[in-house]
Enzyme design. Structure first.
Site, short mmCIF file in Angstrom:
data_model
loop_
_atom_site.label_atom_id
_atom_site.label_comp_id
_atom_site.label_asym_id
_atom_site.label_seq_id
_atom_site.Cartn_x
_atom_site.Cartn_y
_atom_site.Cartn_z
N TYR A 119 27.58 22.63 17.17
CA TYR A 119 26.22 22.15 17.36
C TYR A 119 25.30 23.34 17.59
CZ TYR A 119 22.22 19.63 19.40
OH TYR A 119 20.97 19.12 19.66
N ASP A 157 26.10 31.87 18.19
CA ASP A 157 25.30 30.96 19.00
C ASP A 157 25.96 30.91 20.38
OD1 ASP A 157 23.98 28.96 20.29
OD2 ASP A 157 24.12 27.48 18.66
N LYS A 160 20.21 27.54 27.83
CA LYS A 160 20.94 27.08 29.01
C LYS A 160 20.92 28.12 30.16
CE LYS A 160 23.14 23.50 26.44
NZ LYS A 160 23.60 23.52 25.06
C1 LIG Z 1 22.77 23.11 23.77
C2 LIG Z 1 23.01 23.90 22.56
C3 LIG Z 1 21.99 24.19 21.64
C4 LIG Z 1 20.63 23.57 21.75
O1 LIG Z 1 19.93 23.95 22.90
P1 LIG Z 1 18.74 23.01 23.43
O2 LIG Z 1 18.20 23.79 24.58
O3 LIG Z 1 19.36 21.71 23.80
O4 LIG Z 1 17.78 22.87 22.33
C5 LIG Z 1 22.26 25.06 20.61
N1 LIG Z 1 23.47 25.62 20.46
C6 LIG Z 1 24.48 25.36 21.30
C7 LIG Z 1 25.79 26.04 21.11
C8 LIG Z 1 24.29 24.48 22.37
O5 LIG Z 1 25.31 24.18 23.18
#
Ligand SMILES: *Cc1c(COP(=O)(O)O)cnc(C)c1O
Length: 427
Positions: free
Chosen positions: A142, A237, A265
């Site tokens: 994701y 990511d 995060k």
């Molecule tokens: C949570 C998440 C996102 C998206 O971040 P948001 O602040 O919810 O937009 C992107 N990449 C990874 C790996 C994530 O866990």
């Protein structure tokens, strides 16, 4: 009816599904989400004042536990100076300097407001830099909810059992190619079929949005090699893994230098923050320096920076926290694995430091296809059993558990007792 049920009734009337992000809904576990009124350390309190040991930790940001006083004080002080100016501030420089000086593979960084925005912008920079359009992502990873990345995305889509999203025109995902996690030949095949066309490979270096799935030996190294050979950029990511697996995230942990990194995060300390960064020559493509446009009215917001930077300072000052998180993870997930064996339950425990997850399948889980074989009905039963014992887990088979510095040995013991209790109910 508890307060949470009452609030959900009101919420359902005015908010789609009653929640502002789908992963918060308890739909697939057949329950009503706990509405939270406060939190401290490893605990959260619901609207009825019930106390839970929290393993969501805001989906990662609260790595120090909830409501830490050092971060809070910085936030309050920043608020007193003004909430937003739409002009540069010193703390943005402090943040950028701190990141670039402490993360070896980052020379320049741009702050944004969410992980979604960070990834969307990093992809644009990679496309601008390489002059190529196609990207490779992995099934089950994701990367936020921007159009071109909603293909076999994990997290809430996986929970809902859907591969993509309505409202995303085919044109938006045409240049998104998907490979299988831990499967280098699937990546090589895409490069062979699209010579000179792939701008970037984006990966969660430890996947944490299809449950937790670890990279097998050589997988990340192989991606690095392929990207270098093919002139494509490697994007890690690290929205979950950054400042969690190590201060320098998965890149540090596995000793691999990506070309671009995305954060979210933890970097916001609980405030809405994201960031992307990398080598000079790539980041210099970004406006106003270069032709890749990317902007944000509230980006680098001084209150958000105050929270995020203070949390990063604390983590940097306490390298022992990472050893402790590692130990807590070993204890919690390691013991869970032992219990699973002891009771002969058809479960698999995957863990990477403070991240972990129990899959309700006895297959070894190394990719999306295998993760999807997990028994989500049994997960729902497990989830309810744990919640009844005041253990707050993510309401989905396909999300991680997050340990924080605030979780105590006693918290872990209590959690393990509940887990063993659950396993006994299966006999
Ligand atoms: C949570 C998440 C996102 C998206 O971040 P948001 O602040 O919810 O937009 C992107 N990449 C990874 C790996 C994530 O866990």
């Amino acid at each position: 009816m508890g307060k949470s049920e009452e609030l959900m009734e009101r919420a359902l009337k005015y908010i789609p599904g009653g929640v502002n992000s789908p992963v918060r809904a308890y739909g697939n576990v057949g329950m009503t989400p706990r509405f939270i009124q406060g939190a401290t350390g490893p605990y959260i309190f619901d609207a009825d004042g019930e106390k839970y040991i929290d393993y969501i930790c805001s989906w990662g940001p609260m790595i120090l536990g909830h409501n830490g006083q050092r971060v809070l004080k910085k936030v309050v002080r920043a608020c007193e100076d003004g909430l937003s100016f739409g002009a540069p501030t010193e703390i943005e420089v402090d943040m950028a300097e701190f990141i670039c000086e402490h993360i070896p593979h980052i020379e320049m960084v741009r702050m944004v407001n969410s992980g979604t925005e960070a990834v969307m912008s990093a992809i644009r920079a990679a496309r601008g830099y390489t002059g190529r359009n196609k990207i490779i992502k992995f099934s089950g990873c994701y990367h936020g909810h921007s159009d071109c990345l909603l293909v076999d995305a994990g997290s809430g889509l996986m929970t809902a059992g859907i591969p993509g999203s309505a409202g995303v025109p085919e044109g938006c995902t045409r240049d998104t190619l998907t490979a299988a996690y831990n499967d280098l030949p699937s990546v090589e095949r895409l490069f062979e079929a699209n010579p000179g066309e792939i701008a970037a490979v984006i990966v969660e270096p430890v996947a944490a949005n299809m449950g937790v799935v670890l990279p097998e030996n050589g997988f990340l190294e192989g991606l690095r090699q392929i990207c270098t050979n093919e002139g494509a950029l490697l994007i890690f990511d690290e929205v979950i893994t950054g400042f969690r697996l190590a201060f320098g995230g998965a890149a540090e942990k596995f000793g691999i230098a990506p070309d671009l990194v995305t954060y979210g995060k933890i970097i916001g300390g609980g405030m809405p923050v994201g960031a992307y960064g990398g080598r000079h020559e790539v980041m210099e493509m970004v406006a106003p320096l270069g032709p890749v446009y990317q902007a944000g009215t509230l980006s680098g917001n001084p209150v958000a920076m105050a929270a995020g930077l203070e949390q990063l300072h604390i983590l940097w000052e306490h390298p022992e926290y990472y050893t402790e998180l590692e130990k807590k993870g070993e204890k919690l997930y390691g013991r869970m694995e032992e219990l699973v064996k002891l009771y002969g339950a058809p479960c698999t425990v995957n863990a990477a430091g403070s991240l972990g997850c129990v899959f309700f399948t006895d297959s070894k889980v190394t990719n999306y296809t295998i993760a999807k074989t997990a028994d989500t009905v049994e997960f729902a039963r497990y989830f309810k059993y744990m919640l009844d014992r005041r253990i707050h887990l993510a309401p989905s088979q396909f999300e991680a558990m997050f340990l924080s510095e605030a979780h105590t040995d006693d918290n872990i013991e209590e959690t393990l007792e509940a887990f063993e209790g659950y396993l006994k109910t299966r006999e």
